[in-house]
Design a protein around this motif. Structure first.
Motif, PDB file in Angstrom:
ATOM      1  N   SER A  12       6.751  10.545 -10.377  1.00  0.00           N
ATOM      2  CA  SER A  12       8.025  11.255 -10.498  1.00  0.00           C
ATOM      3  C   SER A  12       8.275  12.160  -9.301  1.00  0.00           C
ATOM      4  O   SER A  12       9.402  12.271  -8.813  1.00  0.00           O
ATOM      5  N   GLY A  13       7.236  12.823  -8.784  1.00  0.00           N
ATOM      6  CA  GLY A  13       7.411  13.683  -7.628  1.00  0.00           C
ATOM      7  C   GLY A  13       7.797  12.905  -6.389  1.00  0.00           C
ATOM      8  O   GLY A  13       8.643  13.345  -5.597  1.00  0.00           O
ATOM      9  N   LEU A  14       7.187  11.737  -6.196  1.00  0.00           N
ATOM     10  CA  LEU A  14       7.548  10.897  -5.050  1.00  0.00           C
ATOM     11  C   LEU A  14       8.981  10.397  -5.182  1.00  0.00           C
ATOM     12  O   LEU A  14       9.719  10.318  -4.187  1.00  0.00           O
ATOM     13  N   SER A  15       9.379  10.048  -6.402  1.00  0.00           N
ATOM     14  CA  SER A  15      10.759   9.625  -6.622  1.00  0.00           C
ATOM     15  C   SER A  15      11.734  10.742  -6.262  1.00  0.00           C
ATOM     16  O   SER A  15      12.733  10.520  -5.576  1.00  0.00           O
ATOM     17  N   PRO A  47      -3.242  10.986  -1.688  1.00  0.00           N
ATOM     18  CA  PRO A  47      -2.210  10.373  -2.525  1.00  0.00           C
ATOM     19  C   PRO A  47      -2.781   9.703  -3.767  1.00  0.00           C
ATOM     20  O   PRO A  47      -3.941   9.288  -3.802  1.00  0.00           O
ATOM     21  N   GLY A  48      -1.929   9.591  -4.785  1.00  0.00           N
ATOM     22  CA  GLY A  48      -2.324   8.851  -5.983  1.00  0.00           C
ATOM     23  C   GLY A  48      -2.143   9.586  -7.285  1.00  0.00           C
ATOM     24  O   GLY A  48      -2.211   8.986  -8.349  1.00  0.00           O
ATOM     25  N   PHE A  94       3.635   4.238   0.355  1.00  0.00           N
ATOM     26  CA  PHE A  94       4.993   4.762   0.173  1.00  0.00           C
ATOM     27  C   PHE A  94       5.175   6.070   0.948  1.00  0.00           C
ATOM     28  O   PHE A  94       6.182   6.261   1.632  1.00  0.00           O
ATOM     29  N   GLU A  95       4.202   6.952   0.848  1.00  0.00           N
ATOM     30  CA  GLU A  95       4.287   8.226   1.569  1.00  0.00           C
ATOM     31  C   GLU A  95       4.373   7.991   3.075  1.00  0.00           C
ATOM     32  O   GLU A  95       5.150   8.651   3.786  1.00  0.00           O
ATOM     33  N   GLY A  99       7.682   9.114   5.019  1.00  0.00           N
ATOM     34  CA  GLY A  99       7.475  10.346   5.772  1.00  0.00           C
ATOM     35  C   GLY A  99       7.882  11.591   5.008  1.00  0.00           C
ATOM     36  O   GLY A  99       8.367  12.570   5.602  1.00  0.00           O
ATOM     37  N   LEU A 100       7.683  11.591   3.703  1.00  0.00           N
ATOM     38  CA  LEU A 100       8.066  12.746   2.899  1.00  0.00           C
ATOM     39  C   LEU A 100       7.256  13.990   3.303  1.00  0.00           C
ATOM     40  O   LEU A 100       6.078  13.878   3.658  1.00  0.00           O
ATOM     41  N   PRO A 101       7.865  15.174   3.233  1.00  0.00           N
ATOM     42  CA  PRO A 101       7.153  16.414   3.584  1.00  0.00           C
ATOM     43  C   PRO A 101       6.237  16.864   2.451  1.00  0.00           C
ATOM     44  O   PRO A 101       6.600  17.711   1.632  1.00  0.00           O
TER      45      PRO A 101
END
Length: 365
Positions: A12-15, A47-48, A94-95, A99-101
């Protein structure tokens, strides 16, 4: 001051991070004072999310399904690969692609009101923000029941959170406590190498209606939405859906491991006292008793009502519109988490644009 702080970098956070980026929000790691900036704070070392900590024997063939992250289809996955390696690798890809901060490891300690803004206190400093998207899941808040005599038990006691594989219990007599999906999976595994006794508070309910995921999923979401909109505490997933006759449940039944017992009344040094007063000798107790939402860092905001629930309108906390909860209540599934991330970002962008149209530039939806 940043526009948005996302707490948690699971599904959910990545979304949420993805949709913030698409709406034109920028990296607060490049400029912490950018009024259009956002950051994702994650307590994990890599990640994960919680998938990094799943038990070793949980394979991709056994998990209930991982929905694709936004516009990032999963590659072919080996059904025999442990989920604790396959899913984190997918999240890491995905990250890298987006390139999400993301800042890690950072643990949120407290969120407080600070005038018109919110203050997010962490173990690596404090962020002032206009909005918080909380995506912390449940892994850090295991339910650990207390029973009389528990501290006197001379054997092994373990929660699902600490379970690695059935070999930890090989040759032992094991009490497995819990009536959820994880409890059944672990019960079936352990019953291959040990003697198991299964305990639940309530009689387990197995669905016999030809379980259809889409239909059952809609029914379940509707029930959970009704609860959160009314401010009622939500129950476990199984309390809404019942149990399905999965291959591992059928295997446990064939092995005679699904002989459910009512909860024992007390724990003694070398076993448990049954509801009928008899004694059962056990060497280990596995508390497969589930998890609750990890929200203690939000306690300073006083979001819970007198019943212990949090009333929601969509992803937004009814009593604190600057806070959105995703991966919570009806959005605990991976598909629900994706949708909730988008919904939260759309609501925040609309609210911030209404307050100051210059703050949020137009971005692709």
């Amino acid at each position: 001051m940043t526009a948005v702080v996302v707490i948690g970098a699971g599904q959910s956070g990545l979304s949420a991070g993805y949709h913030l980026q698409r709406r034109g929000y920028t990296s607060a790691l490049d400029d912490p004072d950018d009024p259009r900036g956002f950051v994702v704070l994650d307590a994990g070392q890599a990640p994960g999310g919680a998938w990094r900590h799943r038990w070793e024997s949980l394979r991709m063939a056994t998990v209930n399904g991982i929905f694709d992250l936004p516009r990032f289809p999963k590659p072919p996955l080996d059904p025999a690969e442990p989920s604790r390696t396959a899913v984190p690798r997918y999240f890491a890809d995905f990250e890298h692609a987006t390139g999400l901060p993301i800042l890690r490891p950072v643990r949120a300690l407290a969120v407080r009101r600070k005038g018109l803004d919110l203050s997010v206190e962490t173990d690596r400093g404090t962020w002032t923000t206009q909005a918080v998207i909380n995506a912390t899941g449940t892994w850090d808040n295991p339910v650990r029941p207390r029973y009389p005599g528990q501290e006197t038990f001379a054997g092994i006691q373990m929660h699902t959170r600490d379970y690695v594989s059935a070999q930890q219990f090989a040759g032992r007599r094991v009490a497995v406590v819990g009536g959820g999906i994880s409890a059944l999976q672990q019960l079936e595994e352990i019953s291959r190498v040990a003697t198991v006794h299964w305990y639940t508070r309530r009689e387990p309910v197995f669905r016999t209606d030809g379980f259809e995921p889409e239909v059952a999923g809609r029914e379940t979401i509707a029930k959970v939405v009704a609860d959160v909109e009314a401010g009622r505490p939500t129950g476990s997933v199984v309390s809404y859906t019942g149990l399905a006759w999965t291959p591992y449940a059928l295997a446990a039944k064939q092995r005679g491991a699904l002989e459910r017992r009512p909860m024992f009344t007390t724990i003694e040094p070398y076993g448990v006292r049954e509801a009928d007063g008899s004694f059962t000798s056990v060497d280990a107790i596995l508390w497969a008793t589930g998890f609750k939402a990890a929200l203690s860092h939000l306690d300073p905001l006083g979001l819970r009502n007198e019943h212990g629930g949090i009333r929601m309108i969509g992803t937004q906390v009814a009593g604190e519109p600057r806070v959105h909860l995703i991966g919570f209540g009806p959005s605990q599934s991976t598909v629900g988490a994706n949708r909730a991330g988008r919904e939260a970002v759309n609501a925040i962008a609309a609210r911030q644009a209404a307050a100051d149209p210059a703050v949020v530039r137009s971005g692709s939806r």
